[in-house]
Scaffold this motif. Sequence first.
Motif, PDB file in Angstrom:
ATOM      1  N   ARG A   1     -11.030   0.077  -7.852  1.00 45.69           N
ATOM      2  CA  ARG A   1      -9.609  -0.737  -8.328  1.00 45.69           C
ATOM      3  C   ARG A   1      -8.593   0.833  -7.749  1.00 45.69           C
ATOM      4  NH1 ARG A   1      -8.942  -1.367 -14.414  1.00 45.69           N
ATOM      5  NH2 ARG A   1      -9.643  -0.221 -14.472  1.00 45.69           N
ATOM      6  N   THR A   2      -8.934   1.971  -8.637  1.00 35.58           N
ATOM      7  CA  THR A   2      -8.167   3.371  -8.556  1.00 35.58           C
ATOM      8  C   THR A   2      -7.446   3.405  -7.214  1.00 35.58           C
ATOM      9  OG1 THR A   2      -9.556   4.203 -10.518  1.00 35.58           O
ATOM     10  CG2 THR A   2      -8.184   6.080  -9.074  1.00 35.58           C
TER      11      THR A   2
ATOM     12  N   SER B   1     -15.085   5.189 -15.749  1.00 32.05           N
ATOM     13  CA  SER B   1     -14.767   5.217 -14.855  1.00 32.05           C
ATOM     14  C   SER B   1     -14.160   5.216 -13.960  1.00 32.05           C
ATOM     15  CB  SER B   1     -15.545   3.411 -15.056  1.00 32.05           C
ATOM     16  OG  SER B   1     -14.266   2.820 -16.001  1.00 32.05           O
ATOM     17  N   SER B   2     -12.961   5.495 -14.161  1.00 35.95           N
ATOM     18  CA  SER B   2     -11.727   5.798 -12.770  1.00 35.95           C
ATOM     19  C   SER B   2     -11.589   6.374 -11.693  1.00 35.95           C
ATOM     20  CB  SER B   2     -10.377   5.541 -14.008  1.00 35.95           C
ATOM     21  OG  SER B   2     -10.322   4.327 -14.616  1.00 35.95           O
TER      22      SER B   2
ATOM     23  N   ASP C   1     -14.375   0.203 -11.146  1.00 36.44           N
ATOM     24  CA  ASP C   1     -13.511   0.912 -11.714  1.00 36.44           C
ATOM     25  C   ASP C   1     -12.281   1.268 -10.866  1.00 36.44           C
ATOM     26  OD1 ASP C   1     -13.142  -0.991 -14.068  1.00 36.44           O
ATOM     27  OD2 ASP C   1     -13.457   0.799 -15.259  1.00 36.44           O
ATOM     28  N   TYR C   2     -13.670   2.922 -10.176  1.00 35.95           N
ATOM     29  CA  TYR C   2     -13.094   3.319  -9.437  1.00 35.95           C
ATOM     30  C   TYR C   2     -12.376   3.277  -8.205  1.00 35.95           C
ATOM     31  CZ  TYR C   2     -17.643   3.506  -8.131  1.00 35.95           C
ATOM     32  OH  TYR C   2     -19.157   3.466  -7.134  1.00 35.95           O
TER      33      TYR C   2
ATOM     34  N   ARG D   1       1.905   1.822  -3.426  1.00 38.08           N
ATOM     35  CA  ARG D   1       1.652   2.791  -4.467  1.00 38.08           C
ATOM     36  C   ARG D   1       0.496   4.141  -4.018  1.00 38.08           C
ATOM     37  NH1 ARG D   1      -3.093  -1.635  -2.349  1.00 38.08           N
ATOM     38  NH2 ARG D   1      -2.309  -3.467  -3.158  1.00 38.08           N
TER      39      ARG D   1
ATOM     40  N   HIS E   1      -0.928   9.073   1.799  1.00 36.57           N
ATOM     41  CA  HIS E   1       1.048   9.325   1.869  1.00 36.57           C
ATOM     42  C   HIS E   1       1.894  10.167   2.982  1.00 36.57           C
ATOM     43  CE1 HIS E   1       0.370   5.767  -0.520  1.00 36.57           C
ATOM     44  NE2 HIS E   1      -0.232   6.438  -1.188  1.00 36.57           N
TER      45      HIS E   1
ATOM     46  N   PHE F   1      -5.252   3.997 -15.362  1.00 36.51           N
ATOM     47  CA  PHE F   1      -6.298   3.044 -16.540  1.00 36.51           C
ATOM     48  C   PHE F   1      -6.987   3.666 -17.436  1.00 36.51           C
ATOM     49  CE2 PHE F   1      -6.079   1.924 -11.572  1.00 36.51           C
ATOM     50  CZ  PHE F   1      -5.645   0.417 -11.720  1.00 36.51           C
TER      51      PHE F   1
ATOM     52  N   ARG G   1       0.820  -0.979   0.118  1.00 32.26           N
ATOM     53  CA  ARG G   1       0.186   0.419   0.279  1.00 32.26           C
ATOM     54  C   ARG G   1       0.913   1.608  -0.171  1.00 32.26           C
ATOM     55  NH1 ARG G   1      -2.194   3.310   3.118  1.00 32.26           N
ATOM     56  NH2 ARG G   1      -1.386   2.842   5.469  1.00 32.26           N
TER      57      ARG G   1
ATOM     58  N   ARG H   1      -8.137   1.918  -4.706  1.00 32.25           N
ATOM     59  CA  ARG H   1      -6.378   0.686  -4.264  1.00 32.25           C
ATOM     60  C   ARG H   1      -5.405   1.430  -5.071  1.00 32.25           C
ATOM     61  NH1 ARG H   1     -10.551  -3.739  -4.508  1.00 32.25           N
ATOM     62  NH2 ARG H   1     -10.964  -4.168  -2.390  1.00 32.25           N
ATOM     63  N   ALA H   2      -4.966   1.642  -6.363  1.00 28.11           N
ATOM     64  CA  ALA H   2      -4.082   2.059  -6.652  1.00 28.11           C
ATOM     65  C   ALA H   2      -3.264   3.309  -5.716  1.00 28.11           C
ATOM     66  CB  ALA H   2      -4.060   1.994  -7.935  1.00 28.11           C
ATOM     67  N   LYS H   3      -4.094   3.940  -5.496  1.00 29.02           N
ATOM     68  CA  LYS H   3      -3.646   4.871  -4.842  1.00 29.02           C
ATOM     69  C   LYS H   3      -2.996   5.032  -3.681  1.00 29.02           C
ATOM     70  CE  LYS H   3      -6.977   9.342  -4.803  1.00 29.02           C
ATOM     71  NZ  LYS H   3      -7.995   9.454  -4.320  1.00 29.02           N
ATOM     72  N   GLY H   4      -3.303   3.763  -3.379  1.00 28.09           N
ATOM     73  CA  GLY H   4      -2.705   3.401  -1.273  1.00 28.09           C
ATOM     74  C   GLY H   4      -3.449   3.504  -0.418  1.00 28.09           C
ATOM     75  N   LEU H   5      -4.617   3.632  -0.518  1.00 30.61           N
ATOM     76  CA  LEU H   5      -5.425   4.460   0.493  1.00 30.61           C
ATOM     77  C   LEU H   5      -5.862   2.718   1.144  1.00 30.61           C
ATOM     78  CD1 LEU H   5      -8.530   5.654  -1.216  1.00 30.61           C
ATOM     79  CD2 LEU H   5      -6.505   6.991  -0.361  1.00 30.61           C
TER      80      LEU H   5
END
Lengths: 345, 316
Positions: free
Chosen positions: B216-217, A98-99, B213-214, A85, A117, A93, A82, B219-223
């Motif tokens: 996944r975003t 939708s992202s 998808d959001y 990331r 962070h 993406f 984590r 998670r990808a942000k490191g939250l």
Amino acid sequence: MSLLEVTDLKVSFNTSDGVVQAVRGMTFSIDRGKTLGIVGESGSGKSVSTQTLMGLTPGAKVSGQALFEGQDLLSMTPDQLRRIRGPQISMIFQDPLSSLHPLYKVGWQIVEMIRAHEPNVSKADARKRAVELLGMVGIPQPDRRVDDYPHQFSGGMRQRAMIAMALALNPKLIIADEPTTALDATVQAQILDLMLRLQREFDTALIMITHDLGVIADLADDVLVMYAGKPVEQTDRRSLYYRSHHPYSAGLLRSIPSGAGGRGGRLIPIPGQPPSLISPPSGCSFHPRCPYVMDTCRVDEPPLREVAAGHGSACWLPKDALGLGPEAEQLRESAVAEGRTEVGA
Amino acid sequence: MFRFIIRRLLFGILVLWLVTTTVFCLLHISPTPVEKMIAGPRASAATVALIRHNLGLDRPFLVQYWSFLKDTFTGDLGYSYVTQAKVSSIIADRLPATLWLVLGAAVLWFVGGITTGVLSATKARSLLDRTSTGFVLLGLSIPPFLMALLLPFLFIHEIGITWFQTGQYVSPFEDPTLFLQRMILPWLALAFLIVATYTRLTRGSMMDVLGEDYIRTARAKGLSERRVIYRHGLRAALTPIVTQFGVDIGALIGSTIVTEKVFGLQGIGQLVYNSIVKGDTPVILGVTLLTALFVVVANLIVDIGYSFLDPRVRVD
Ligand SMILES: Nc1ncnc2c1ncn2[C@@H]1O[C@H](COP(=O)(O)OP(=O)(O)OP(=O)(O)O)[C@@H](O)[C@H]1O
Ligand code: SF4
Ligand SMILES: [Mg+2]
């Protein structure tokens, strides 16, 4: 030491139909500040492989190693990962519509990431940075648009916002998974330009995933061609465009409109369908679609071997049959005629 | 936004008008004329005519309709056939018990349903998921009267928590402790019947959202996973649940008959029950109008709340 070194990455999913082998042994590396293009048709495992590195494929069975600055991403605890990331590796993406979270303001979503962070940064400072970032990626009036919701942004603007978010913590590596596929052509070009410019400015390494070789023609240092979950050709950009070895790469090159191998600007799609990943074809997984298929191809799987310095290809055709020119074509045809193989070469 | 609220408001008024008109028609097509019901079977024709005149029933139809509309919208719902008391004050007497019953139960089932729903969505197919699914089925399959009988038996007689009581409604402003003692079991009984629906609704909604998808975003942000699930997942999954919630609360006023009857709470549900038994039409219709009002108001609140929850429907 490379920034990221992936060795023999394998990813599979248990489904009711059987085990889907989405990635079947992938080895590559990328250096600081460089760009790696990963190309392949839909379903070749591009997204699964890169998302697995980030721990974003829940339920997947993963093996192999992925050293990021010497630390294995695949064996990290969720909490260690984590912290990677965002500040170390970030992702952009495919579908900007939708992202982004539809219920939160664009600026808020960037601020949230910064503060997740860097908890010491005040809300006001994080917001200031979000405005700066939005300005940098070319959003007009960023101090006003920072309070817009995603639905108030166009598709191109949303992808710009995603890029701003990806850059927010100045990561060492950005993985962009088909960032322009969902956008129309003019916007595509703008977004690619923007990414290239920012990548140079920030000196970030970039993995650019695409199914269109045309997209990475100008920006990749190295290219990795994926087929059915495996790399089939791996080399620098120039070699791929002018001296490709694998028939699948040649097929991709021919399918670029007016690209290096395009004939008179016409698009020639590769005939046939991508193979099943539950029971992949025997031997060379490309053999059912390959115009040069030989006897060995159906039985023995070609390893990724060096056909020139720093140029690997997983194909039984003669090593010196490089490029799309007539001489190479003749070499290939005579090889096919003799059913000749290059075992042990 | 303002025009949106006005539009919803006008629509709500339209619905209330339709319900009122229906009620008016029902009053006038009943097989026994109203004046005869009030006068009783042995009354003379003169008495019946007098009552008819006093009630204004000899006026032209449209005049009667107009005065009925006016009365209804000013809160005058007529008089009970049985006690001759004002319907509005009979209802006002009974309303607090039902309101408290529904609101308390609503908090329980909303919080309970969302908690179990989120847990079973994030730990799908785990023991916890299976257990809560089991409870969901139990809640869905037990008939309301059985639930209401079962809980006092279980908690007071079997487990021996004698602090819990059953008995008449007591206002929380008069005796807060007794209020709680008497309301907890009815709350549980009512909530348990409904919580299942919310568990399933939340679970389904969360599963859909967590595949977006959001997420996944996020998670990808490191939250943190917690933040991903609650701040990003639940926030998006909440909209359909809140919509349902508003509608359910509105509709429940007037349909808590069984729970009130079994627990002996003197609320609207009991009132409806008694009025039906005694054929007290004005009271029944008064409650009908009140229920319609609650449903309309609840929907209005949901619609307006919805536009606050989801920026995409904020039309201006
Ligand atoms: N969670 C999953 N469960 C089962 N199979 C999966 C899962 N995720 C991906 N796959 C399968 O893995 C294969 C590779 O998918 P992947 O998304 O990596 O392809 P891709 O190369 O990114 O294609 P595209 O260009 O369409 O994005 C596909 O066949 C896909 O169906
Ligand atoms: S190994 Fe054979 S089948 Fe596979 S790509 Fe090469 S020639 Fe074609
Ligand atoms: Mg993909």
